[in-house]
Design an enzyme around this catalytic site. Structure first.
Site, PDB file in Angstrom:
ATOM      1  N   CYS A 297       0.840  -1.198   0.000  1.00 18.14           N
ATOM      2  CA  CYS A 297       0.000   0.000   0.000  1.00 18.14           C
ATOM      3  C   CYS A 297       0.877   1.251   0.000  1.00 18.14           C
ATOM      4  O   CYS A 297       2.037   1.220   0.405  1.00 18.14           O
ATOM      5  CB  CYS A 297      -0.896   0.013   1.229  1.00 18.14           C
TER       6      CYS A 297
ATOM      7  N   ARG B  51       3.460   0.276  -6.713  1.00 16.85           N
ATOM      8  CA  ARG B  51       3.465  -0.636  -5.583  1.00 16.85           C
ATOM      9  C   ARG B  51       2.305  -1.633  -5.643  1.00 16.85           C
ATOM     10  O   ARG B  51       2.298  -2.628  -4.932  1.00 16.85           O
ATOM     11  CB  ARG B  51       3.403   0.158  -4.269  1.00 16.85           C
TER      12      ARG B  51
ATOM     13  N   TRP C 188      -3.885  -2.140  -1.085  1.00 17.92           N
ATOM     14  CA  TRP C 188      -3.718  -3.488  -1.641  1.00 17.92           C
ATOM     15  C   TRP C 188      -4.333  -4.438  -0.625  1.00 17.92           C
ATOM     16  O   TRP C 188      -3.880  -4.519   0.519  1.00 17.92           O
ATOM     17  CB  TRP C 188      -2.239  -3.776  -1.848  1.00 17.92           C
TER      18      TRP C 188
ATOM     19  N   ASN D 179      -0.555   1.396   6.581  1.00 16.77           N
ATOM     20  CA  ASN D 179       0.103   0.282   5.899  1.00 16.77           C
ATOM     21  C   ASN D 179       0.539  -0.721   6.951  1.00 16.77           C
ATOM     22  O   ASN D 179       0.987  -0.333   8.030  1.00 16.77           O
ATOM     23  CB  ASN D 179       1.354   0.742   5.141  1.00 16.77           C
ATOM     24  N   GLY D 180       0.445  -2.003   6.623  1.00 11.67           N
ATOM     25  CA  GLY D 180       0.871  -3.033   7.560  1.00 11.67           C
ATOM     26  C   GLY D 180      -0.281  -3.957   7.910  1.00 11.67           C
ATOM     27  O   GLY D 180      -1.322  -3.990   7.236  1.00 11.67           O
TER      28      GLY D 180
ATOM     29  N   GLU E 100      13.553 -17.658 -12.692  1.00 10.05           N
ATOM     30  CA  GLU E 100      13.246 -16.231 -12.825  1.00 10.05           C
ATOM     31  C   GLU E 100      12.450 -15.962 -14.090  1.00 10.05           C
ATOM     32  O   GLU E 100      11.508 -15.151 -14.086  1.00 10.05           O
ATOM     33  CB  GLU E 100      14.549 -15.427 -12.806  1.00 10.05           C
TER      34      GLU E 100
ATOM     35  N   LYS F 200       8.691 -14.277 -14.262  1.00  8.83           N
ATOM     36  CA  LYS F 200       8.356 -13.090 -15.051  1.00  8.83           C
ATOM     37  C   LYS F 200       7.132 -13.350 -15.931  1.00  8.83           C
ATOM     38  O   LYS F 200       6.236 -12.516 -16.034  1.00  8.83           O
ATOM     39  CB  LYS F 200       9.550 -12.672 -15.932  1.00  8.83           C
TER      40      LYS F 200
ATOM     41  N   GLU G 196       3.973 -13.578 -13.798  1.00  7.35           N
ATOM     42  CA  GLU G 196       3.647 -12.305 -13.150  1.00  7.35           C
ATOM     43  C   GLU G 196       2.875 -11.373 -14.076  1.00  7.35           C
ATOM     44  O   GLU G 196       1.894 -10.745 -13.654  1.00  7.35           O
ATOM     45  CB  GLU G 196       4.927 -11.595 -12.698  1.00  7.35           C
TER      46      GLU G 196
ATOM     47  N   HIS H 132      11.250 -37.230 -13.829  1.00  9.00           N
ATOM     48  CA  HIS H 132      10.698 -37.497 -12.504  1.00  9.00           C
ATOM     49  C   HIS H 132       9.336 -36.827 -12.321  1.00  9.00           C
ATOM     50  O   HIS H 132       8.949 -36.525 -11.186  1.00  9.00           O
ATOM     51  CB  HIS H 132      11.682 -37.034 -11.427  1.00  9.00           C
TER      52      HIS H 132
ATOM     53  N   LYS I  74       4.705  -4.140  -5.497  1.00 15.67           N
ATOM     54  CA  LYS I  74       6.141  -3.994  -5.738  1.00 15.67           C
ATOM     55  C   LYS I  74       6.946  -4.279  -4.478  1.00 15.67           C
ATOM     56  O   LYS I  74       7.932  -5.006  -4.503  1.00 15.67           O
ATOM     57  CB  LYS I  74       6.444  -2.583  -6.248  1.00 15.67           C
TER      58      LYS I  74
END
Length: 606
Positions: A2, A27, A75, A99-100, A480, A484, A487, A503, A601
């Protein structure tokens, strides 16, 4: 996650709040709102779902004209994305943004049954606490002080009160908060980027701090209620650095900035044919002499950087190295061998789980701590014994690109200074320094393949799933790349060590399952070629990035030869085409590249 902004000034602040919130859009958020104290001493609150444009439209008919105000982009953590759950929250004449996470919100809500709740959020209980505490008298500062003593969890908090229109009180515990110092006005935000248009002078609050802001002064108190002075720093960031420039998206801009920021990360740190201990700070040599092993803790993309560095630490330096996800490590009771240094990696330096591990490092038994970070003023930088800055500059796109590659470069520097205390020879150090010097140019050559990668993206755009494969240092690069793609394009993508195909994952391979592979010319080249042959034999469609043409292309195989690359730093270079592939697929699918759904973010809560 947030975003918070606030202002106490002698001029209307609504436009300042909106501009600040717009600079925090990166963010991630699902709703937004602002509250101001009007000239008649009333709270004016406007909230809206979705993007800030919706809030701007609301404000055209519901103006906010006060000189003191707060704003927030939310958020969702507690309560669905909805206008009634958006901040600011109010109770009587109090308004706040938070925030939190308040961990004891259920208990507090039970104690507040006399109040009517508008939302399902944990944050609203703070507003009702303020109302309850106001009955015991005192000014806004003392009311907030008494209220936060009842909170368990993390918070960056900003409170205004209609009865004191020239005052704002803020508090920090576990979530970042900064005060911006203007001329006869003061501001607050969760990130300095929000305030760059109005000031470049900042005071960074520490955990437990509470501050009272007026337009002409600031008073700061620590967790014990004692008055304290926190240093005033001047930021060198330019407001224009967070613009898109000629690029369509921030992510594309940041991908193309990588040659420069990699050079910046190396600048002043490569001394002829050596890397000096002093890049970690003046006391670094003594600390490094104690190190017998490395333990890396990180989350998300930073975790993948740590996994790559593990190969380097062990193969190049002969240094024992473990890598763990911070959200798991913080709740474990690890057996830490004597002489183990904890290395934490975070772009923001505020990642909650990683920061918690760092703050528990001494109790866990680590001999020293080191932070690899991109934000000089962050909590992680302040708390660690040693620091290695990545110098990536502001990264706005939620999907990390330049922050990841500069983390890899910084970690290679760390491998060198620690590795030479183990098995890294002077000759190999010279070789690695030379590879680092030429790395920006190598990245430039891969960026030139953009058109070829766009063509490859066209073949992936209608897929719903993808496998990514790699071996050795190519495996975390594949991880990675898969991250990406998922996301920003919302394609389900998973990465596997190529040797694990038989496997389980091989069962998924058919003509509808694209397989993206990283195939550097290294000791495992023949191994991964055999793995890819297994995919091809089962009708799978292969998309391969290599610097060694050893497979004939056909309708099942598309290969891009990225050219000769530095052997040890190949993971940095092979990352670039995977970033571009994810970007182009997302653009073709029409998703929000810079602000993908449900993601933030800076993850400053658990």
């Amino acid at each position: 996650m947030c975003g918070i902004v606030g202002a106490v000034a002698r001029r209307p602040v609504a436009s300042i709040l909106l501009e600040g919130l717009s600079r925090l859009e990166y963010r991630g958020y699902d709703s937004a709102g602002i509250s101001c104290i009007s000239e008649t001493g009333e709270l004016q609150r406007t909230r809206a779902m979705g993007k800030l444009v919706n809030l701007r439209q609301r404000l055209e008919t519901l103006p906010c004209d006060g000189n003191t105000g707060i704003g927030h982009t939310r958020w969702a953590t507690h309560g669905i994305p909805a206008e009634h759950n958006a901040h600011p929250h109010q109770c009587a004449d109090f308004a706040l943004v938070h925030n939190g996470i308040i961990e004891n919100h259920d208990v507090l809500r039970q104690q507040q049954q006399a109040h009517d709740f508008e939302s399902e959020t944990d944050s609203e209980v703070i507003a009702h606490l303020l109302c309850d505490e106001s009955r015991h008298g005192g000014d806004l500062l003392s009311i907030v002080q008494r209220s936060i003593r009842q909170l368990h969890g993390s918070y960056a908090l900003a409170v205004i009160h209609a009865g004191t229109p020239d005052t704002m009180v803020v508090a920090r515990q576990g979530s970042p908060l900064v005060i911006g110092v203007g001329i006869d006005e003061h501001f607050i935000a969760s990130d300095v980027l929000a305030l760059l248009p109005v000031t470049n002078r900042f005071i960074y609050l520490e955990d437990g701090d509470i501050a009272e802001l007026h337009h002409d002064c600031v008073r700061i108190f620590d967790a014990q209620g004692e008055g304290v002075e926190r240093p005033l720093t001047e930021s060198q960031l330019n407001p224009e650095t967070i613009g898109k420039g000629e690029y369509r998206h921030f992510m594309l801009k940041e991908i193309h900035e990588q040659p420069k920021v990699i050079a910046d990360t190396c600048e002043g740190r490569l001394m002829h044919d050596k890397v000096m201990d002093e890049i970690l700070g003046p006391q670094a040599s003594d600390l490094l002499d104690q190190v017998k092993a490395i333990h890396i803790a990180a989350c998300g993309t930073s975790y993948h950087a740590g996994l790559t560095a593990r190969y380097w630490f062990e193969e190049l330096g002969g240094v024992p190295c473990r890598v763990e996800i911070a959200s798991e490590l913080r709740y474990r009771h690890p057996v830490v061998p004597e002489g183990t240094m904890l290395v934490v990696i975070s772009q923001s330096g505020e990642t909650a789980d990683t920061l918690a591990v760092l703050r528990n490092a001494s109790r866990m038994g680590y001999c020293a701590t080191l932070a690899v970070c991109n934000v000089p003023e962050s909590s992680m930088v302040r708390d660690a014994d040693c620091v290695l800055m990545t110098r990536a500059g502001p990264e706005v796109g939620v999907a990390s690109t330049k922050a990841f590659t500069t983390q890899l470069v910084a970690l290679m520097l760390l491998v060198i200074v620690i590795g030479r205390r183990f098995q890294l020879t002077a000759a190999k150090e010279r070789d690695l320094v030379e590879q680092l010097r030429h790395l920006p140019a190598k990245v430039e050559t891969v960026l030139a393949h953009d058109h070829d990668i766009l063509e490859m993206a066209n073949a992936l755009v209608d897929k719903q799933h993808a496998l990514f494969l790699g071996r050795g240092t190519g495996y975390p690069v594949a991880m990675e790349g898969a991250l990406k793609l998922k996301e920003i394009s919302y394609i389900h993508a998973e990465a596997y060590a190529a040797g694990e195909l038989k496997h389980g994952p091989l069962a998924l391979v058919d003509e509808a399952m694209p397989v993206v592979a990283v195939m550097p010319d290294d000791a495992l080249l023949e191994k991964i070629r055999s793995n890819l042959a297994e995919v091809k034999a089962r009708g799978g469609r292969l998309f391969v990035f290599s610097n060694h043409q050893q497979m004939e292309q056909d309708e099942q195989l598309t290969m891009i030869d990225i050219g000769v690359q530095p052997r040890d730093l190949a993971p940095v270079v092979f990352t670039i085409p995977l970033q571009l592939l994810a970007y182009h697929v997302a653009v073709l699918r029409g998703t929000d590249v810079d602000q993908p759904r449900n993601l933030a973010k800076s993850v400053t809560v658990e």
